[in-house]
Each structure stands twice: as structure tokens, then as C-alpha cells.
Scaffold this motif. Structure first.
Motif, mmCIF file in Angstrom:
data_model
loop_
_atom_site.group_PDB
_atom_site.id
_atom_site.type_symbol
_atom_site.label_atom_id
_atom_site.label_comp_id
_atom_site.label_asym_id
_atom_site.label_seq_id
_atom_site.Cartn_x
_atom_site.Cartn_y
_atom_site.Cartn_z
ATOM 1 N N UNK A 192 -0.852 -1.058 8.073
ATOM 2 C CA UNK A 192 -0.135 -2.310 7.827
ATOM 3 C C UNK A 192 -0.301 -2.663 6.353
ATOM 4 N N UNK A 193 0.801 -2.579 5.628
ATOM 5 C CA UNK A 193 0.776 -2.724 4.173
ATOM 6 C C UNK A 193 1.351 -4.073 3.778
ATOM 7 N N UNK A 194 0.626 -4.767 2.910
ATOM 8 C CA UNK A 194 1.101 -6.022 2.333
ATOM 9 C C UNK A 194 1.069 -5.877 0.818
ATOM 10 N N UNK A 195 2.204 -6.104 0.165
ATOM 11 C CA UNK A 195 2.302 -5.946 -1.289
ATOM 12 C C UNK A 195 2.891 -7.206 -1.901
ATOM 13 N N UNK A 196 2.394 -7.556 -3.086
ATOM 14 C CA UNK A 196 2.904 -8.717 -3.815
ATOM 15 C C UNK A 196 3.088 -8.352 -5.278
ATOM 16 N N UNK A 197 4.122 -8.907 -5.885
ATOM 17 C CA UNK A 197 4.384 -8.710 -7.311
ATOM 18 C C UNK A 197 4.622 -10.081 -7.940
ATOM 19 N N UNK A 198 4.616 -10.183 -9.280
ATOM 20 C CA UNK A 198 4.901 -11.464 -9.933
ATOM 21 C C UNK A 198 6.269 -11.998 -9.510
ATOM 22 N N UNK A 199 6.405 -13.313 -9.400
ATOM 23 C CA UNK A 199 5.438 -14.348 -9.804
ATOM 24 C C UNK A 199 4.391 -14.690 -8.742
ATOM 25 N N UNK A 200 4.489 -14.080 -7.553
ATOM 26 C CA UNK A 200 3.523 -14.395 -6.501
ATOM 27 C C UNK A 200 2.138 -13.859 -6.842
ATOM 28 N N UNK A 201 2.082 -12.680 -7.415
ATOM 29 C CA UNK A 201 0.819 -12.070 -7.834
ATOM 30 C C UNK A 201 0.786 -12.052 -9.358
ATOM 31 N N UNK A 202 0.017 -12.942 -9.941
ATOM 32 C CA UNK A 202 0.068 -13.145 -11.391
ATOM 33 C C UNK A 202 -0.419 -11.948 -12.192
ATOM 34 N N UNK A 203 -1.295 -11.118 -11.606
ATOM 35 C CA UNK A 203 -1.851 -9.977 -12.340
ATOM 36 C C UNK A 203 -1.035 -8.703 -12.179
ATOM 37 N N UNK A 204 0.099 -8.795 -11.523
ATOM 38 C CA UNK A 204 0.901 -7.602 -11.263
ATOM 39 C C UNK A 204 0.817 -7.211 -9.800
ATOM 40 N N UNK A 205 1.213 -6.004 -9.505
ATOM 41 C CA UNK A 205 1.230 -5.536 -8.119
ATOM 42 C C UNK A 205 -0.152 -5.625 -7.480
ATOM 43 N N UNK A 206 -0.219 -6.244 -6.310
ATOM 44 C CA UNK A 206 -1.445 -6.256 -5.513
ATOM 45 C C UNK A 206 -1.134 -5.669 -4.142
ATOM 46 N N UNK A 207 -2.137 -5.021 -3.561
ATOM 47 C CA UNK A 207 -1.946 -4.329 -2.286
ATOM 48 C C UNK A 207 -3.081 -4.638 -1.323
ATOM 49 N N UNK A 208 -2.727 -4.760 -0.064
ATOM 50 C CA UNK A 208 -3.696 -4.779 1.022
ATOM 51 C C UNK A 208 -3.183 -3.825 2.091
ATOM 52 N N UNK A 209 -4.021 -2.890 2.492
ATOM 53 C CA UNK A 209 -3.623 -1.902 3.492
ATOM 54 C C UNK A 209 -4.642 -1.932 4.624
#
Length: 282
Positions: A245-262
């Protein structure tokens, strides 16, 4: 030459033994569950020999090791951290000789040159991996026929993983003890939750140049958008016979760039004994 036993239980049969041949660049491991230790690896079966190179830092940190076990074509190693909260993690590909070690990068480069990136995007990750393993194994068989099938398959798996966008975290995803893998942003250390060790920190990162490839991969696998207008993506990825189960966020939601939770779903559900051993229930 040094020999160390990792005491993983109270009984003699539950110990793992590590034998170091630094002058040969070899780490020999005899895992718990094997018959009682009577002979060194050059005289007896039951040892796993891994070539790491004569100058590997691993030889200097072996006394800090708190656990070691095999995860398919890899060895997972855990070290006491500098603080009491995080365990340091390292994985090694299982290559038994300097020749096998040198083959990894050569085979990976050869395969990358032979495959069209466009065709890769149009196929699922699982399909691409299966195709890569077959092609690499056939190539090794043709070029170095004296390598046996077991070794050939192991090398093909490792190289196929290296050519994948998520290759550096495959050893984590293959491990039944891994619960969730995290990346807070580009160039940040990847860390994960382990059922036995708790929070573990790796030395691996994804740099900024790799982010577009990861984003493209997630879009292709999910058929969803991931951009500034749609900065969050949640999807399920089938890989290695399990569901991620992959969750990914990019700006503007993730201020530091791409973030991942797997999050890694277990192949086998927890038993009552598992829950007791994990202190989930008493």
C-alpha cells in the motif's frame, strides 16, 4: 581471521556464527537452526559465504551487530544505533566470489542498454522484473556456462532489482518482518519499521534526479495523477506475491519534495504466538 557468535536465543542451536576472512574479503555466516558447528566453511556445508571486499567497513563494525538473517538473495544486518531509539540497517547481495561481485554492475549496465525505457513504462513492475530475471539469467548462461543454475538465478534476481526504480528498497519489501517503509524527501535517509527491531535507519536515499522517474512509475502503475494539482496519491502495488500500500505526496502538500510511505501486507496473517512474541497481547 575472527569468529563471533550472535546469541539469538538461550539454546546453542539458536546461535548464529560469523567467521571473518578479511584478507579474502569474505564474511561466512552459519545461521541458527543448522547442526552444531564442527568445521569451518571450507570443510563443511551449512555456511553462507558473502564476498564484500577486503576494504569493507563491515569488518570494523561486526562487534556492533545485533542480528543477521537471509532475505532471499540478500543478507540483512542490524547494528546497535548511536542512540537507544534507532537500529542501523544494512543489506548485502549474496555473492560468493569477487567474480560474482564484479558481474553485478556489468550485467546491470548490459541489461539497461538492451531495454527500451518506453516499453518498461507500458508494463507493470512485476512483469518487468520477471522479464529482466529471465533475460539476465539467459545472458549469464550463454556467456559463463560454468555458473550453475542456482547461482545464475540469484545473480539475475539481484541485477534485475538493481535496474528497478525501487530496487534499493526491495530487500526491505521482501522481508516478512518489515511493516512500513518511509522516505521523508529526496536525499533523506530511508527508514522503516521492523516487527522485532522497531524503527530502523538505512544509509540509502533517493536523490532529486531520481524523483521524476519514481513519479512517472507511480503514475503508470496507478493510472492516477501526481502533480501540483493532485499532490497526493494512494495505490496498491502487487509485487513479490504480496500487496504493497503506497502513499506518495509531492509539493505543495509535501514541502520537502516527494515523500513516500509503503506499507507491506504480510503473506501470512499473525498467529496468537506471533502476537505474544511481539508483545501485542499478553
Amino acid at each position: 581471521m575472527k569468529c563471533q557468535e550472535l546469541v539469538l536465543g538461550k539454546q546453542k542451536k539458536e546461535k548464529t556464527t560469523i567467521l571473518i576472512e578479511q584478507n579474502q574479503g569474505l564474511l561466512h555466516v552459519r545461521f541458527s537452526g543448522n547442526p552444531a558447528l564442527t568445521e569451518p566453511p571450507w570443510y563443511a556445508d551449512g555456511w553462507e559465504s558473502i564476498f564484500v571486499g577486503k576494504d569493507s567497513d563491515l569488518f570494523h563494525n561486526v562487534m556492533d551487530m545485533i542480528d543477521i538473517y537471509r532475505v532471499e538473495p540478500y543478507i540483512s544486518l542490524f547494528y546497535a544505533g548511536s542512540d537507544s531509539y534507532h537500529v542501523r540497517y544494512l543489506h548485502l547481495p549474496i555473492v560468493g566470489t569477487a567474480l560474482e561481485f564484479s558481474l553485478l554492475s556489468d550485467l546491470a549496465n548490459d541489461y539497461r542498454r538492451s531495454v527500451s525505457p518506453i516499453l518498461e513504462i507500458r508494463k507493470t513492475l512485476a512483469t518487468n522484473l520477471e522479464h529482466a530475471i529471465t533475460c539476465i539469467s539467459d545472458h549469464v548462461k550463454e556467456q559463463i556456462p560454468e555458473i550453475n543454475e542456482k547461482t545464475r538465478t540469484r545473480l539475475a534476481q539481484i541485477v534485475a532489482h538493481q535496474t528497478s526504480v525501487f530496487g534499493r528498497i526491495f530487500p526491505l519489501l521482501l522481508d516478512e518482518m518489515t511493516e512500513e517503509v518511509y522516505m521523508d524527501g529526496p536525499n533523506s535517509q530511508i527508514y522503516f519499521d521492523h516487527q522485532k527491531m522497531g524503527r530502523c535507519v538505512t544509509s540509502s536515499t533517493f536523490d532529486g534526479a531520481e524523483v521524476p522517474r519514481i513519479v512517472t512509475f507511480l503514475r503508470a502503475e496507478s493510472n492516477l495523477h501526481l502533480d501540483r494539482s493532485n499532490p497526493s496519491l494512494k495505490m496498491e502495488l502487487e509485487l513479490f506475491g504480496l500487496v504493497l500500500r503506497v502513499s506518495a505526496s509531492v509539493p505543495p502538500l509535501s514541502s520537502d519534495g516527494l515523500s513516500l510511505e509503503i506499507r507491506r501486507a504480510r503473506k501470512q496473517p499473525f498467529t496468537i504466538r506471533n502476537l505474544i512474541e511481539n508483545n501485542t497481547i499478553t
